[in-house]
Design an enzyme around this catalytic site. Sequence first.
Site, PDB file in Angstrom:
ATOM      1  N   CYS A 196      51.590  16.653  32.285  1.00 22.03           N
ATOM      2  CA  CYS A 196      50.271  16.854  31.227  1.00 22.03           C
ATOM      3  C   CYS A 196      48.918  16.709  32.164  1.00 22.03           C
ATOM      4  CB  CYS A 196      50.034  16.474  30.190  1.00 22.03           C
ATOM      5  SG  CYS A 196      49.611  14.411  30.320  1.00 22.03           S
ATOM      6  N   GLU A 249      49.727  22.293  31.420  1.00 23.36           N
ATOM      7  CA  GLU A 249      51.326  21.109  31.143  1.00 23.36           C
ATOM      8  C   GLU A 249      52.395  22.462  32.174  1.00 23.36           C
ATOM      9  OE1 GLU A 249      53.076  18.393  28.270  1.00 23.36           O
ATOM     10  OE2 GLU A 249      50.927  19.150  27.734  1.00 23.36           O
TER      11      GLU A 249
END
Length: 375
Positions: free
Chosen positions: A332, A366
């Site tokens: 992330c 992401e």
Amino acid sequence: MAIPVVDPARYDQQLEAKRERITRDFARFSPPTLEVYPSPPSHYRQRCEFRIWHEGDDLFYAMFEIQESEAGPEEPKKKTKRVIRLDEYPVASRRINELMPALLDAIRDVPLLRRKLFQVEFLTTLSGEALVTLVYHRPLDEAWEAEARRLQETLGVMIIGRARKQRLVLERDHVWERLTVEGREFVYQQVENSFTQPNAEICRSMLAWAREVTRGSQAGDLVELYCGNGNFTVALAENFRRVLATEISRTSVASARENLAANGLDNVTVGRMSAEEFAAALQGEKGGRRVAEWALDGYDFTTVLVDPPRAGLDEASCRQLSGYERIVYISCNPDTLADNLERLTETHAITRFALFDQFPWTHHCECGVLLERRG
């Protein structure tokens, strides 16, 4: 924080900017062509939380925007918070947007529900299940509970009340998300106030990608670090002979085990242990009852999956990952991913590389990376 400005007509433009950025920032690793998975341009978040702002007889949802004021050359800039009123929130799911005005209309003239209401948290699913948490700056009593039960019935939701040292669950503390991936339906218990993937459609893309890059692995075993509520664990189990997954959060471990049972999986073990402790156990440097129960000698770990927090992996964890034939890294934070890849690409080559637009209209990205041992 900056409040995202949603403009569906410009979605492709903002996604292209992210593609260019990730391609440029990771070019030094010579990855294959970046695979890009778009999000719905609006109404993509299944969970949100808002402050409740009270102004006389009015109350509304609010977020705060941090603003920096100008200062002298030797003076630090002063930061102030500006209240942003939200009557709707295009980032949030359509179910949340339906509930936002309905909830305020239902409590505006009910002092027991309105008084010192500080925050509202919504957790929804693609099928429309909704859990609403009302957070107060006062104790909650039986009279509040009676009114909250009426509100629950009126709105067709489940309600939790929270205050200092109080948590009143009126029906249940979770929703059940159902995600169809490659024609298979997976069900997930998602617990209030615990981490879950916020963008359900992107989550489906991530699961499909992870299943594809690990297909053909049934002869080996998977070890998973930071497994959370078993999001990837459940979807990948059929690709491996056995799976051993670890997570430090007690709530997430309990939820992961519920999800294994709900999906009828019997080749997975989920244990509560930090990634650092588990690395030590694999190296024979940590024992104890839990480690003994896992019978690590019976596994043949060919693949490791990691989905770490924003801080990424430490040096010891990267060193331990280098011992596996294949590494599936879900990140992330592209910055810490790049730092970790400096170490991991010494022994492994990137063979698949993906961008998942989990948070449109923000700079966040992401990524998914498949690394395979060189030679």
